[in-house]
Design an enzyme around this catalytic site. Structure first.
Site, PDB file in Angstrom:
ATOM      1  N   HIS A  67       0.918  -1.244   0.096  1.00 22.52           N
ATOM      2  CA  HIS A  67       0.018   0.041  -0.174  1.00 22.52           C
ATOM      3  C   HIS A  67       0.869   1.424  -0.032  1.00 22.52           C
ATOM      4  CE1 HIS A  67       0.288   0.116   4.322  1.00 22.52           C
ATOM      5  NE2 HIS A  67       0.307   1.417   4.406  1.00 22.52           N
ATOM      6  N   ASP A 111       0.305  -7.430   1.972  1.00 19.34           N
ATOM      7  CA  ASP A 111       0.708  -6.184   2.145  1.00 19.34           C
ATOM      8  C   ASP A 111       2.283  -6.195   1.919  1.00 19.34           C
ATOM      9  OD1 ASP A 111       0.653  -3.474   1.826  1.00 19.34           O
ATOM     10  OD2 ASP A 111      -0.146  -3.162   3.823  1.00 19.34           O
ATOM     11  N   SER A 210       4.203   2.859   8.035  1.00 14.69           N
ATOM     12  CA  SER A 210       3.871   1.715   7.161  1.00 14.69           C
ATOM     13  C   SER A 210       5.029   1.391   6.466  1.00 14.69           C
ATOM     14  CB  SER A 210       2.712   1.919   6.251  1.00 14.69           C
ATOM     15  OG  SER A 210       1.659   2.080   7.006  1.00 14.69           O
TER      16      SER A 210
END
Length: 245
Positions: A67, A111, A210
């Site tokens: 992402h 992810d 992230s």
């Protein structure tokens, strides 16, 4: 073993087939260059600019979250501060994005993404890669691991941390996420995802972290993925070991 893992990782990503970025809440300033594998990613997309974390796994490969993808990504290695130039920093463009083909923005599973750099990083005291886990290795609940990143330091905060920060988080049983109020983790896959962060301790990753690693001992066992929008734990990360074979 490290070479074998790096050869096999792209193969896993080529198999046929909406996250919130991660922040460090209630952490502390990292010792400069004590985490030499850390990468800061500047991401340029058609309609916005953003940032993520990542970590060096070979001289020319950085591992991060899918992402965190974008039209153009620039990687900074050897950085402690992201607000000033440092002699230790190496700025390298990304040649190729290798995203997992089964990543779903709806379920937020798989992810994981490899970034091939334009050229090899110069390895030194400030820039080194981190070890990856053995295939299918599972971290035991109760293990205390570290998350590192330049993300926000509180939920109300709008800006990123100027310097690298870290926080220790406890790995939890899968049920801690599966039973989270509101059912936000109802599509949680125990094979590919890890639950982290004891709600009683109020420590967490959040926006800006992230793609960074969950480091257990000296091994990158997870990739910071997503969690509740208010920054509360528990949150989830991608389990790296399942993608090795």
């Amino acid at each position: 073993m490290q070479l074998l893992i790096l050869v096999l990782l792209p193969v896993a990503f080529l198999l046929p087939s909406g996250s919130q970025a991660g922040e460090i809440i209630r952490g502390w300033k990292a010792q400069p260059h004590f985490r030499p594998y850390m990468a800061y990613l500047e991401i340029q997309s058609r309609d916005k600019r953003s940032c993520c974390g990542g970590f060096l796994v070979a001289e020319n490969f950085v591992l991060t979250a899918t992402h965190c993808n974008g039209d153009m990504i620039t990687v900074y290695l050897g950085a402690h501060s992201i607000k000033q130039q440092e002699q230790s920093q190496q700025k390298i463009s990304v040649r190729r994005h290798i995203s997992h083909r089964q990543f779903s923005r709806e379920t937020r599973n798989n992810d994981i993404m490899l970034l091939q750099l334009e050229h090899k990083a110069e390895l030194n005291e400030q820039v080194r890669f981190i070890r990856l886990p053995a295939a299918h290795w599972r971290v035991q609940p109760g293990t205390v691991c570290s998350v590192i990143g330049w993300g926000r330091t509180s939920a109300p905060s709008k800006g990123l941390s100027r310097t690298l920060r870290e926080v220790d988080l406890k790995v939890l049983d899968d049920e801690a996420c599966l039973n989270y109020p509101g059912g936000i983790y109802r599509k949680y896959k125990t094979i590919t995802i890890m639950c982290m962060g004891d709600p009683k301790e109020h420590k967490a990753s959040f926006k800006g972290d992230s793609g960074g690693p969950l480091v257990c001992g000296k091994t990158a066992q997870g990739i910071v993925s997503w969690g509740p929008v208010n920054g509360s734990p528990p949150r989830v990360c991608t389990r790296v070991s399942i993608f090795i074979p």
